[in-house]
Scaffold this motif. Structure first.
Motif, PDB file in Angstrom:
ATOM      1  N   TYR A  78       0.924  -1.057  -0.004  1.00 35.62           N
ATOM      2  CA  TYR A  78      -0.009   0.149   0.154  1.00 35.62           C
ATOM      3  C   TYR A  78       0.992   1.160   0.141  1.00 35.62           C
ATOM      4  CZ  TYR A  78       0.718   0.021   5.036  1.00 35.62           C
ATOM      5  OH  TYR A  78       1.322   0.070   6.206  1.00 35.62           O
ATOM      6  N   SER A  80       0.626   5.968  -0.861  1.00 33.51           N
ATOM      7  CA  SER A  80      -0.161   7.134  -0.944  1.00 33.51           C
ATOM      8  C   SER A  80      -0.232   7.349  -2.458  1.00 33.51           C
ATOM      9  CB  SER A  80       0.567   8.533  -0.207  1.00 33.51           C
ATOM     10  OG  SER A  80      -0.146   9.539  -0.416  1.00 33.51           O
ATOM     11  N   HIS A  81      -1.620   7.839  -2.720  1.00 36.93           N
ATOM     12  CA  HIS A  81      -2.140   7.804  -4.184  1.00 36.93           C
ATOM     13  C   HIS A  81      -1.161   8.570  -4.941  1.00 36.93           C
ATOM     14  CE1 HIS A  81      -3.678  11.415  -2.836  1.00 36.93           C
ATOM     15  NE2 HIS A  81      -3.941  11.650  -4.039  1.00 36.93           N
ATOM     16  N   MET A 113      -5.085   6.146   0.650  1.00 36.23           N
ATOM     17  CA  MET A 113      -3.997   5.495   0.598  1.00 36.23           C
ATOM     18  C   MET A 113      -4.620   4.290  -0.412  1.00 36.23           C
ATOM     19  SD  MET A 113      -1.258   5.764   2.523  1.00 36.23           S
ATOM     20  CE  MET A 113      -0.619   6.375   3.779  1.00 36.23           C
ATOM     21  N   TYR A 159      -0.217   0.287   9.597  1.00 34.99           N
ATOM     22  CA  TYR A 159      -0.218   1.486   9.532  1.00 34.99           C
ATOM     23  C   TYR A 159      -1.072   2.373  10.560  1.00 34.99           C
ATOM     24  CZ  TYR A 159      -0.597   6.514   8.247  1.00 34.99           C
ATOM     25  OH  TYR A 159      -0.641   7.753   7.950  1.00 34.99           O
TER      26      TYR A 159
END
Length: 293
Positions: A78, A80-81, A113, A159
């Motif tokens: 995963y 951050s976009h 995310m 997270y």
């Protein structure tokens, strides 16, 4: 198989490989430490591979490095976009559920995310000159990371985020302004059921240091990259004398705002930072130590 302990990620690895397969650090570098106790984190070599589970990440480039992931079936990362560079059609992307959206927006943290599920290939880049840092986490291990340093993590790394509790205010009650030199919140990553991999991006060069129990260190707040959870932090205010410059209202209007780190634990800083604004009188602050020159 002979093993050695990587001096950067502190994990046992195979010395026959040119780079540590867990963090990407070269294995053939001599252990060099400056007179003040800092060790430079060597940049991950171009095209070095980091292994996690049945997948791997290849770090390509040196000035603005890219992390290219080859995800196996059933494994995911995963991120951050805004760091997504490209993804092939086979990779399944979906939003990751987040808590505290309003607080995150007010603090300037990423609101979205993205999870990438294998099989497939994706590439991530922070779009800034600097270094990618690989931090393998063992089961039960946690690490604190300064906001906006996160690049990606494997799916088994949990997270979370918490209040840094390092702040000061300027102005009176009618026009009071709050300042967070480290950012209002910090990211906390923890390996859950098995070891995981955390990738960070630091601007400039990265340096690491091990603090002994009770040992303290003063650093610029925005230079922090990560530290062990055992390290304690609070505000520190330096007040140099004005050396006769009459345009300061008094000897204490000019100050340097730092944070004091107290060991034991590992600390990492980057060479690029921004000094906190400190021209207005501080009216209140979190717990802080002071030094007047």
């Amino acid at each position: 198989m002979n093993t050695y302990v990587c001096r950067y990620c502190r994990q046992p690895s195979d010395p026959s490989q040119p780079t540590c397969p867990l963090c990407g650090a070269p294995v053939d570098l001599r252990d060099t430490i400056s007179d003040s106790g800092w060790t430079e984190q060597p940049p991950i070599r171009d095209m070095a591979k980091l292994q996690f589970g049945q997948s791997h990440a290849q770090i390509a480039g040196t000035t603005v490095p890219v992390a290219e992931f080859n995800l196996a079936q059933g494994e995911m990362v995963y991120f951050s976009h805004h760091v997504l560079l490209w993804a092939d059609p086979a990779t399944r992307l979906q939003n990751m559920s987040m808590r505290g959206g309003w607080k995150r927006m007010m603090a300037g943290l990423p609101l979205i995310m993205v999870e990438a599920h294998g099989p497939g290939h994706i590439a991530l880049s922070d779009n800034h000159a600097g270094e990618v840092i690989g931090l393998p986490l063992q089961h039960g291990q946690s690490i604190w990371v300064k906001e906006h340093r996160f690049l990606a993590a494997t799916g088994n790394v949990r997270y979370d985020w918490s209040d840094n509790n390092v702040w000061y205010t300027t102005g009176d009650q009618n026009e009071q302004e709050w300042h967070y030199p480290m950012g209002q919140f910090g990211d906390v990553f923890s390996a859950t059921d098995r070891p995981g991999l955390l990738l960070l991006h630091a601007k400039g060069n990265t340096f690491i240091r091990d603090l002994k129990p009770g040992e303290t260190l003063l650093v610029q707040p925005s230079s922090l990259v990560y530290h062990d959870m055992s390290v304690r932090i609070h505000l520190h205010l330096e007040y140099p004398r004005n050396q006769g410059f009459a345009f300061w209202r008094n000897n204490w209007d000019y100050r340097n705002i730092l944070v004091r780190l107290t060991g034991p634990g590992r600390v990492a800083v980057q060479s690029i930072f921004e000094r906190p604004e400190a021209m207005e009188a501080i009216t209140n602050h979190s717990y802080a130590t002071r030094h007047r020159w």
